[in-house]
Design an enzyme around this catalytic site. Structure first.
Site, PDB file in Angstrom:
ATOM      1  N   GLU A 184       9.444   7.801 -16.913  1.00 61.37           N
ATOM      2  CA  GLU A 184       8.059   8.257 -17.097  1.00 61.37           C
ATOM      3  C   GLU A 184       7.535   7.862 -18.478  1.00 61.37           C
ATOM      4  O   GLU A 184       6.375   7.472 -18.629  1.00 61.37           O
ATOM      5  CB  GLU A 184       7.973   9.774 -16.933  1.00 61.37           C
TER       6      GLU A 184
ATOM      7  N   HIS B 151       0.823  -1.215   0.000  1.00 60.23           N
ATOM      8  CA  HIS B 151       0.000   0.000   0.000  1.00 60.23           C
ATOM      9  C   HIS B 151       0.857   1.265   0.000  1.00 60.23           C
ATOM     10  O   HIS B 151       0.418   2.309   0.477  1.00 60.23           O
ATOM     11  CB  HIS B 151      -0.946   0.046   1.209  1.00 60.23           C
TER      12      HIS B 151
ATOM     13  N   LYS C 285      16.058  21.201 -11.394  1.00 59.99           N
ATOM     14  CA  LYS C 285      15.404  19.914 -11.643  1.00 59.99           C
ATOM     15  C   LYS C 285      16.217  18.930 -12.458  1.00 59.99           C
ATOM     16  O   LYS C 285      16.928  19.292 -13.386  1.00 59.99           O
ATOM     17  CB  LYS C 285      14.079  20.148 -12.380  1.00 59.99           C
TER      18      LYS C 285
ATOM     19  N   SER D 273      14.664  20.723 -16.617  1.00 55.26           N
ATOM     20  CA  SER D 273      13.455  21.532 -16.822  1.00 55.26           C
ATOM     21  C   SER D 273      13.859  22.823 -17.524  1.00 55.26           C
ATOM     22  O   SER D 273      14.922  23.371 -17.262  1.00 55.26           O
ATOM     23  CB  SER D 273      12.822  21.845 -15.473  1.00 55.26           C
TER      24      SER D 273
END
Ligand code: ARG
Length: 460
Positions: A292, A158, A285, A279
């Site tokens: 992804e 979980h 970043k 970024s």
């Protein structure tokens, strides 16, 4: 005859340009050219063997087809849409080259069995290629698992901290999934590896063809038993896309962990600069875009599977032009899955795990609470009771803002007289991991044994 199309005999008007564009598949099925030619050469040899064409015609056709292969590979081939698909384009080029003999190649076959054969030949190669790439990813994961045999991190259920585990154990879980993917692909290969040519349009042919000979030339161990099934079957395509879907799902879940773990909040892993991007606005970043995109592309593959299943679901027997819609989802699946396997193998080899941070996280958060409950079980307390005792103990720790190893023996005893001094041997993440020595568990000796087995299988 109003048109130069091979099938235009009964037509009084030329095909509308729009219809030509709309029905043509050549812009994507041109990638089958090699298999189309390979299949045609085998078919031609069989026709000659059966006396359906002469040895001279056979020679002309074979050398014509080889010439066309050369032209295509040299980038000198006309793929215009009025040629409809790769099968007609190759046939027309052959007739242009060798004349009359070329007109005999399509004897005893139809594009319906021809396209099925081409797809099977194509997929045999592609499945082998995908299997090689899965093998590379598996080895890459195994290498990291060996390297991280002492690394402990929290295992989650979980996405809540559950119990400490070895990073190697975690990595080998993905290797198991990939191993099943490999098995599935091999089984799928067996169902691809069936020779469908000779089914003709749908009912077979009155001409004396020899399907066994074609199968032998093209190295197919089996021949499709029913001509109608053979031209209407795309199960092997759907199956391949399903197998690819599961494979993508496994890669996607692994990537999801890497995305979470590489966040500042977790800080468990650093993905190499060469596999991340920045970024355009936020200078600080470093984004896990590769991971992804693997996760994102998984959606595309599921879409491809649903596309094909939907195309097929309402088709009457046997071949229907709808089936031409199998190709783009299939080709896209093959390209995507190969690309993802390739890049993930590269990324995995360059991951840098933050071992201290992982251990720190594994030690905190009462991750050894189950071990304490098991300890009481060993002292004769029924598990349900010990579960309740340790639950109250954890509640107490939270209230006092303490971790389990910081409790005094008196504090332990307040919750159960079963606690003795030896309880402190069960409180660290290391103790916890090594105590889980049941078959398939995370104890170091069990994981090492599994690594040995895997290496032995790989050698054998
Ligand atoms: N391009 C077609 C396909 O991919 C080939 C078969 C066409 N057959 C036909 N009878 N029109 O399905």
């Amino acid at each position: 005859m109003v048109d130069k199309k091979p099938w235009s005999g009964r037509f009084n008007q030329p095909t509308d340009k729009l219809v030509e564009e709309f029905t043509a598949s050549i812009k994507f099925d041109k990638r089958l050219y090699r298999y189309d030619i390979e299949g045609s050469i085998a078919h031609c040899k069989m026709l000659a063997m059966q006396g359906l064409i002469s040895p001279e015609e056979e020679k002309e056709i074979v050398s014509g087809l080889e010439g066309i292969l050369g032209d295509i590979e040299a980038g000198e081939f006309d793929y215009s849409p009025d040629l409809e698909d790769i099968h007609m384009a190759v046939e027309k080029a052959l007739i242009d080259r060798v004349g009359k003999a070329g007109e005999k190649l399509h004897t005893g076959r139809s594009r319906n069995d021809q396209v099925s054969l081409d797809m099977r030949l194509y997929l045999r190669d592609e499945v082998e290629g995908i299997l090689d790439l899965v093998g590379v990813l598996k080895s890459s994961i195994l290498r990291v698992a060996k390297n991280e045999i002492n690394t402990i991190l929290p295992g989650y259920t979980h996405l809540q901290k559950a119990q400490p585990i070895l990073l190697s154990h975690y990595l080998l879980a993905y290797r198991e999934m990939l191993h099943r993917d490999e098995d599935r692909l091999k089984e799928c290969y067996d169902r691809i590896n069936i020779m469908s040519l000779g089914s003709a349009a749908l009912a077979g042919t009155s001409l004396p063809i020899d399907r066994e000979y074609v199968a032998e030339l093209l190295k197919f161990p089996k021949i499709a038993e029913n001509s109608m099934d053979a031209v209407s079957d795309r199960d092997f395509v759907a199956e391949l896309i399903f197998d690819a879907s599961l494979l993508m799902m496994h890669m996607s879940r692994f990537c999801e962990d890497l995305i979470i773990w590489s966040s500042g909040e977790f800080g468990f892993v650093e993905i190499s600069d060469s596999f991340t991007t920045g970024s355009s606005i936020m200078p600080q970043k470093k984004n896990p875009d590769v991971a992804e995109l693997i996760r994102g592309k998984t959606g595309r593959i599921y879409g491809n599977l649903v596309s094909l299943l939907t195309v097929m679901k309402g088709l009457p027997m046997s071949y229907n032009r709808d089936m031409q819609e199998d190709k783009e989802p299939l080709f896209d699946t093959v390209d995507t899955v190969k690309g993802c396997l390739h890049i993930l193998s590269g990324m995995v080899g360059k991951l840098k795990f933050n071992r201290e941070r992982m251990l720190e996280a594994a030690a905190g958060g009462f991750s050894t609470a189950t071990d304490v409950a098991d300890y009481l079980v060993m002292k004769g307390v029924p598990f349900r009771e010990s579960h309740g005792i340790v639950g109250r103990l954890v509640g107490y720790c939270i209230e006092k803002n303490k971790e389990l190893p910081a409790l005094s023996i008196e504090e332990f005893r307040k919750f159960s007289p079963g606690f003795g001094e030896d309880v402190y041997k069960y409180l660290t993440a290391e103790d916890s991991v090594n105590s889980r020595s049941s078959y398939g568990g995370t104890a170091r000796k069990i994981v090492l044994k599994r690594i040995k087995e895997i290496e032995k299988q790989a050698k054998g």
